[in-house]
Design an enzyme around this catalytic site. Sequence first.
Site, mmCIF file in Angstrom:
data_model
loop_
_atom_site.group_PDB
_atom_site.id
_atom_site.type_symbol
_atom_site.label_atom_id
_atom_site.label_comp_id
_atom_site.label_asym_id
_atom_site.label_seq_id
_atom_site.Cartn_x
_atom_site.Cartn_y
_atom_site.Cartn_z
ATOM 1 N N ASP A 77 -7.740 7.786 10.595
ATOM 2 C CA ASP A 77 -8.598 8.484 9.462
ATOM 3 C C ASP A 77 -10.030 7.254 9.594
ATOM 4 O O ASP A 77 -10.037 6.325 9.849
ATOM 5 C CB ASP A 77 -8.166 8.483 8.304
ATOM 6 N N GLU A 100 -5.301 5.379 5.919
ATOM 7 C CA GLU A 100 -5.522 3.897 5.385
ATOM 8 C C GLU A 100 -6.827 3.659 4.738
ATOM 9 O O GLU A 100 -6.692 2.801 3.713
ATOM 10 C CB GLU A 100 -5.701 3.195 6.678
#
Length: 457
Positions: free
Chosen positions: A87, A152
Amino acid sequence: MPTVEHPNVAALRDILRLHTVAGQEGAECDPAPFVELHRVLREHFPLTHDVGEVVEVPPHGLLLRVPADPDSPTATDDPVVLMAHMDIVPLGDESRWTHPPLAAEVVDGVIWGRGTLDDKGQLVAVIAAMESLLADGRRPAREVWLSFGSDEEVMGTCAHNAVEILRSRGVSPWFVLDEGGAVASGAFPGVSRPIGVVGVSEKGVLSLRLTASGRGGHASRPAKGGPAARIARAILRLERHPFPAHLSPAALEMLARLAPHVPRPLRPVAGRAQRHPGALARLLVAAGPEPAALARTTVAVTTLSASPAINVSPTSVHAGLNLRIAVGETTAEATERVRRTVGDDVEVTVIDEHDPSPLSPVDDPAFELLERTITDVFPDAVPVPYVMYAATDSRHFTEICPRVYRFAPFRMSAEQRESIHSYDEHIGVDDFLDGIRWYRRLLDGLDSTTAAAEVGR
């Protein structure tokens, strides 16, 4: 004749074009870019997917298990976990980017785009190194798990879920390596050589909301000492009364290792870091924001909200604070200190909190392997331990492993480090390929750690 693009650069560019932004605070995100990223990884790195096992991790993460060479003397020893995340943070104001953030343009030997440094460049480097090992007809000397998280950047649940999967299988890693420090130039005052900073812990994270309330009303008749004034006063108090400076064991070890490379007048002090921790902490605070963050808990005011209209005095004003908690302190202690500092007329609410991670050992074969690999691939760099300012997925892995390290094997200038979570994020093609070479050297080095690992147990 057109230049043929390096296949691993092509893989990174394909992945950089995907808008893999995780959902904020549990909100749903578009799964399609993550599904496509999984497909692109399989397309570019088929051996890594076919040789071992692919485990999907909710919400959109992956665990890839690569079995050890059965003839290796360490084949049955504890495995290694290599991490990265898929991400990215939102793109921000795209007009500020020199090159579009999702175009993955390569210009004059530089790859531009969101995620080049944080953290798709590392993700591709990890799996590309494994693919090259398998393409050579080899297996790693130990079982290796590649753990790729999907949330994350929003401190989500994917890494926690990966840990639970590994725990359920009885996996107890020898060491874990995630994103973190880099081969950083200009990172420490007076040190001309690049520093290979390996995170052996990370600061805790504390998110607080300050609230001041009042009657509010028409802006034509403002009351003295209203909510906005009290919030402003609280923020000024926090800035005027910063957290005390002190140095963790990791910071002291870092300074001792840097001592031969600092300006000559500072060498005696740095070389005796254990004897002068207070003086060194004050020096770091005076040296600027980056060194100062090594020496104390930091407080950043990140959000402000008040009246919905310019002609209305607010009934409540909110300020969001993001604190990074120094090793040796706790979020509970930091919250209490903020309450005392801002005063009783401002409410303090805890939004989220994570204490600092435990310190991983430096005098240990696992750290020595990382240090040796840095020296092999980046001979001009000085390998040192440090405490990371930022939070990573690796904090969850401390539950199943005492050796959790944080290092991105890329050369990064100060300008590049500033571009992370900002605009114009980029990485040099050669630096990216050196990162792959570093991971390959690390994988090759696993077969030379048998005796050392036994000593380090």
